[in-house]
Design a protein around this motif. Structure first.
Motif, PDB file in Angstrom:
ATOM      1  N   PHE A 269       0.855  -1.194   0.000  1.00  0.00           N
ATOM      2  CA  PHE A 269       0.000   0.000   0.000  1.00  0.00           C
ATOM      3  C   PHE A 269       0.885   1.236   0.000  1.00  0.00           C
ATOM      4  N   ASP A 270       0.546   2.153  -0.899  1.00  0.00           N
ATOM      5  CA  ASP A 270       1.330   3.383  -1.028  1.00  0.00           C
ATOM      6  C   ASP A 270       0.478   4.584  -0.629  1.00  0.00           C
ATOM      7  N   THR A 271       0.654   5.028   0.634  1.00  0.00           N
ATOM      8  CA  THR A 271      -0.065   6.242   1.064  1.00  0.00           C
ATOM      9  C   THR A 271       0.677   7.489   0.574  1.00  0.00           C
ATOM     10  N   ILE A 276       2.229  12.796   1.806  1.00  0.00           N
ATOM     11  CA  ILE A 276       1.023  11.949   1.678  1.00  0.00           C
ATOM     12  C   ILE A 276       0.183  12.290   0.444  1.00  0.00           C
ATOM     13  N   LYS A 277      -0.439  11.256  -0.091  1.00  0.00           N
ATOM     14  CA  LYS A 277      -1.276  11.421  -1.283  1.00  0.00           C
ATOM     15  C   LYS A 277      -2.638  11.999  -0.900  1.00  0.00           C
ATOM     16  N   PRO A 278      -3.333  12.640  -1.841  1.00  0.00           N
ATOM     17  CA  PRO A 278      -4.719  13.054  -1.585  1.00  0.00           C
ATOM     18  C   PRO A 278      -5.584  11.821  -1.320  1.00  0.00           C
ATOM     19  N   THR A 346       8.730  11.467  -0.306  1.00  0.00           N
ATOM     20  CA  THR A 346       8.627  10.084   0.187  1.00  0.00           C
ATOM     21  C   THR A 346       7.644   9.262  -0.643  1.00  0.00           C
ATOM     22  N   ASP A 347       6.907   9.949  -1.526  1.00  0.00           N
ATOM     23  CA  ASP A 347       5.972   9.232  -2.407  1.00  0.00           C
ATOM     24  C   ASP A 347       6.679   8.633  -3.628  1.00  0.00           C
ATOM     25  N   ALA A 348       7.912   9.047  -3.863  1.00  0.00           N
ATOM     26  CA  ALA A 348       8.686   8.422  -4.949  1.00  0.00           C
ATOM     27  C   ALA A 348       9.464   7.264  -4.333  1.00  0.00           C
ATOM     28  N   GLU A 349       8.698   6.292  -3.791  1.00  0.00           N
ATOM     29  CA  GLU A 349       9.286   5.194  -3.001  1.00  0.00           C
ATOM     30  C   GLU A 349       9.606   3.965  -3.832  1.00  0.00           C
ATOM     31  N   GLY A 350       8.905   3.821  -4.975  1.00  0.00           N
ATOM     32  CA  GLY A 350       9.111   2.618  -5.781  1.00  0.00           C
ATOM     33  C   GLY A 350      10.543   2.517  -6.264  1.00  0.00           C
TER      34      GLY A 350
HETATM   35 ZN    ZN Z   1       4.430   6.674  -4.207  1.00  0.00          ZN
END
Ligand code: ZN
Ligand code: BES
Ligand code: ZN
Length: 496
Positions: A269-271, A276-278, A346-350
């Protein structure tokens, strides 16, 4: 669902529906269709004259109680122009016919291949089309879709001399489709039912029953190996990360031959983490493990198809959560390779977990690397849900993959990764940074980041963010997980 080769002439098949396909041409009633027309007293030619039967792509013409046939219905599916007809169209026809009939509560049908089409490849793609079309995302529904289910699909039109080839194609098609559905089942699971540990258990169970070697690295082993990029994403979650390693090593593999490394992103799961994502649409981020699931599915298929090449599958898996221990924008991490990374988002986690994934695959001996990942929203902007974005460091390797994509009917489009893009990821305070500096080209930036960890190895990156999930159903596929790239990768390894 039983799919097999039938033995009877089409007029004698007792079935709820006899299905075949017609081409869009001046006279769509030719060959085997003309034979059916004769048994049916000229009905099809009348339908063609009136414009009801044209052969246009995926047009459905349903005739009830056709005279001269034992079948209760005759369904003719449009196959488009004859010159453009290929196995990808036949796969879609098989799938679309299945879904069309299933929605009408039909439980079995026979699919009659046209004259000249009774080949190994036809049987394979019909099996693939039908079995992937049967897949429904209703595992957690207590009331299934009216119990609608196709039980049997005999394929007709194969002579005794053509049977052996047909059986071979069927077996191959079944393996590939079942592996694709296996991956789709994993992708469908919500994050509370599929944590990194559960994914690892399922991968391990599959590998053991398929006769593949498997090793699951837990959080301690991951730390011992200094996989700092994977750990940095995992640190915000109470669910521990896993590194899943599945190996196919046939005795027929020649020393010095290429070893394929298949690396799949499996963020259960990618929050977005602290960046944080919308909340709108965030539920879809349960499919952020589609790349990993697809690679595990590829291994399942290879175990049965037995290529003579060694293949190592590496799947880094974690959640991406905000929390008291989560990494924060600006943090600097050291990847397993020793490179330092400024985590600006931190959303560029992949790309972070893949950095350690590709490095580890190389360390295990992979010479040719392919990763699959739901990596960027930018690839959805560039290619929508139609094409997989392909990035490659070695054109002859990439060309092989693109040829496999073509052969298996999966649409893929190559994107650039020349050195001019390298400056996008140059770090200010560390070696590299995990996002670009607002110059556009988001999907390329993601690819350039992963490339940093591949060294000189030929490497291909598949961005499947737009294609791993269908928001709407297609005539040949339910909405939800697609299992895209599995067929291409299996074909690539089998033909390498
Ligand atoms: Zn992400
Ligand atoms: N998992 C997402 C990418 C994604 C987007 C997958 C849409 C499926 C559908 C990825 O981890 C992500 O959040 N990427 C960011 C990168 C950005 C922060 C540079 C994105 O694309 O917005
Ligand atoms: Zn993600």
């Amino acid at each position: 669902m039983q799919i097999n080769l039938g033995a009877q002439p089409f007029a004698a098949i007792e079935t709820e529906a006899l299905v075949s396909y017609v081409f869009e041409e001046a006279d769509p009633v030719q060959g085997r269709i003309a034979e059916i027309d004769q048994s049916a007293g000229g009905l099809l030619r009348r339908l063609a004259k009136s414009g009801e039967l044209t052969g246009k792509n995926l047009e459905f013409t349903l005739v009830h109680a056709p005279t001269g046939l034992k079948a209760a219905r005759l369904l003719l599916v449009g196959a488009g122009k004859r010159e453009q007809f290929n196995s990808a169209t036949l796969r879609k026809i098989a799938g679309a016919a299945l879904r069309y009939l299933k929605s009408r509560s039909v439980k079995n049908f026979a699919l009659l291949v046209r004259e000249g089409d009774a080949t190994e490849e036809s049987a394979q793609v019909i099996a693939e089309g039908a079995l992937t079309a049967e897949f429904e995302s209703d595992k957690y529904k207590t009331e299934k879709k009216n119990d609608k289910k196709i039980e049997a699909v005999p394929i007709a039109g194969y002579s005794d001399a053509e049977r052996a080839a047909g059986e071979k194609g069927l077996a191959k098609g079944r393996t590939i489709a079942e592996s694709q559905n296996f991956a789709r089942d994993l992708i469908n699971e919500p994050s509370n039912k599929l944590t990194p540990s559960i994914l690892a258990q399922k991968a391990e169970a599959m590998a053991k029953s398929a006769g593949l070697s498997v090793e699951i690295l837990d959080e301690k082993k991951i730390a011992d190996l200094k996989m700092g990029a994977l750990l940095s994403v995992a640190q915000g979650s109470v669910e521990p990360p896993r590194m899943i390693v599945i190996t196919y090593n046939p005795p027929s593999a020649k020393p010095g031959a290429p070893v394929i490394g298949l690396i799949g992103k499996a963020v259960t799961f990618d929050t977005g983490g602290i960046s944080i994502k919308p909340s709108d649409g965030m539920e879809k981020m349960k499919y952020d493990m589609a790349g990993g699931a697809t690679m595990i599915g590829v291994m399942r298929a290879l175990a049965a198809l037995k290529p003579s090449l060694k293949v190592i599958c590496v799947v880094p898996s974690t959640e991406n959560m905000p929390g008291g221990r989560a990494q924060k924008p600006g943090d600097i991490q050291t990847a397993m390779s020793g490179k330092t990374i400024e985590v600006l988002n931190t959303d560029a986690e992949g790309r972070l977990i893949l950095a350690d994934g590709v490095h580890y695959a190389k360390q295990l001996g992979a010479t040719h690397l392919i990763d699959a990942a739901t990596l960027t929203g930018a690839i959805v902007v560039a290619l929508a849900g139609i094409n997989v974005g392909v990035f490659g460091s070695d054109q002859s390797f990439t060309d092989k993959l693109l040829a496999s994509a073509k052969a298996t009917g999966e649409k893929m489009w190559q994107m650039p990764i020349d050195d001019d893009y390298r400056e996008f990821i140059k770090g200010t305070v560390a070696d590299i940074q995990n996002i670009g500096s607002g110059k556009g080209g988001g999907a390329i930036t993601g690819a350039m980041f992963i490339k940093e960890f591949t060294g000189d190895s030929p490497w291909i990156h598949l961005d499947i963010a737009g294609t791993a999930w269908n928001d709407d159903s297609k005539p040949w596929l339910a909405k939800g997980p697609t299992g895209v790239a599995l067929r291409t990768l299996v074909h690539l390894v089998m033909s390498y």
